[in-house]
Enzyme design. Structure first.
Site: not given
Ligand code: TYM
Length: 328
Positions: A111, A192, A195
């Site tokens: 990022k 990957k 969004k």
């Molecule tokens: P975020 O918002 O980027 O994504 C949310 C969840 O979706 C999963 N994900 C994917 N899984 C499979 N293939 C993909 N292409 C894909 N893109 C996204 C992510 O692995 C995630 O599980 N840091 C985290 C948010 C967060 C969090 C937490 C998660 C904040 N605090 C505590 C777990 C526990 C994030 O940016 O996810």
């Protein structure tokens, strides 16, 4: 019964990657575990957000949780900033985190790459995520593969705290789907599905209308040859589409291979689009109902109230152990 926590950022639109990697497991785990699912707005502002957009996206993601099948009478659904203890524990854990650990985080490297200026919030993001998880003493964290490294740091911080201040935090484990923990872009299976991609054709948004889904899948890149075979090393593009198929149609790779033997990619892609639409159409109908009813605010309020009871207790205990005096 174990404790489960996970979060999704309200930035951009949620994709099929979020759904398969994380949300499907949220829905599954709510039946057997005590669950906490958050919209992580404090994490979203680690990159610039337009206030109106942030407001809209926060409500949208909360409504998508419910539309995807999370039952608010079973699981606590809330907004991270509604439970201020997350930010407080985030700071306490930041002081236990080393710069070197944060510098090694691949999400930070991705990022911040090529940017002239990078916010400090983006750098300390993983300490706040650790706080999210540890504040409920969660033992399972349903996430996609890209969050695994953050989970490892969370475990290191839990161990460090326990060593210095006495056993308190539970060691959390990631909970990932066997197939589909990393759904890839439709235009390039080395990236990957995300969004935040500038090319909308590379991802399927959960709110894409059926015809858009059909078009995106028909244009998805495929490998040379014509055999529908699950072989991620040699056929990454078709294997990625098969992962999506497997989750949307609830079929194993063997069953999919058998179904398209000798038929080539065309019929496979056509059916894949229909399976994805069959998952998204009812989800979108529920989403529209929830948004227009306004019930989401009530759900979020109740979720935050229940979450805060546990979160506040944890922060009080952590502060006590670290040597803070309480107001008397
Ligand atoms: P975020 O918002 O980027 O994504 C949310 C969840 O979706 C999963 N994900 C994917 N899984 C499979 N293939 C993909 N292409 C894909 N893109 C996204 C992510 O692995 C995630 O599980 N840091 C985290 C948010 C967060 C969090 C937490 C998660 C904040 N605090 C505590 C777990 C526990 C994030 O940016 O996810």
């Amino acid at each position: 019964m174990g404790r489960v926590l996970s979060g999704i950022q309200p930035s951009g639109q949620l994709t099929l990657g979020n759904y398969i990697g994380a949300m499907q497991n949220f829905v599954k785990l709510q039946h057997t575990e005590e669950c906490f699912f958050m919209v992580v707005d404090l994490h979203a502002i680690t990159v610039p957000q337009e206030p109106a957009n942030l407001r809209e996206q926060t409500e949208a993601v909360a409504a998508l949780f419910i539309a995807a099948g999370i039952d608010p009478s079973k699981a606590n659904v809330f907004v991270q900033s509604h439970v201020p203890a997350h930010a407080e524990l985030g700071w306490l854990l930041t002081t236990l985190t080393n710069m070197g650990e944060l510098e090694r985080m691949t999400q930070f490297k991705d990022k911040s790459e090529g940017k002239d200026s990078v916010g400090a919030g983006l750098f300390v993001y993983p300490s706040l995520m650790a706080a999210d998880i540890l504040i409920y003493n969660s033992n399972l964290v349903p996430v996609g593969e890209d969050q695994k490294q953050h989970l490892e740091l969370t475990r290191d911080l839990a161990q460090r705290f326990n060593f210095r201040f006495g056993e308190y935090f539970t060691m959390p484990e990631p909970y990932m789907p066997k197939i589909g923990a990393r759904i890839m872009s439709l235009d390039d299976a080395s990236k990957k599905m995300s969004k935040s991609s500038p090319n909308a054709g590379s991802f399927i948004a959960l709110l894409d209308p059926p015809d858009v889904v059909r078009k995106k899948i028909s244009r998805a890149t495929t490998d040379s040859g014509r055999e529908v075979k699950y072989d991620p090393a040699n056929k990454p593009e078709i294997s990625n589409l098969m992962s999506i198929y497997s989750h949307c149609a609830n079929l194993s790779m063997e069953e999919i291979e058998a179904r398209y033997e000798g038929q080539g990619y065309g019929p496979f892609k056509k059916d894949l689009a229909e399976h994805v639409v069959a998952v998204l159409e009812p989800l979108q109908a529920r989403y529209n109902e929830i948004r227009s009813s306004g019930e989401i605010h009530n759900i979020l309020k109740q979720g935050a109230e229940r979450a805060a009871v546990i979160a506040n207790r944890t922060v009080a205990e952590v502060k006590e152990r670290m040597g803070f005096i309480a107001p008397r």
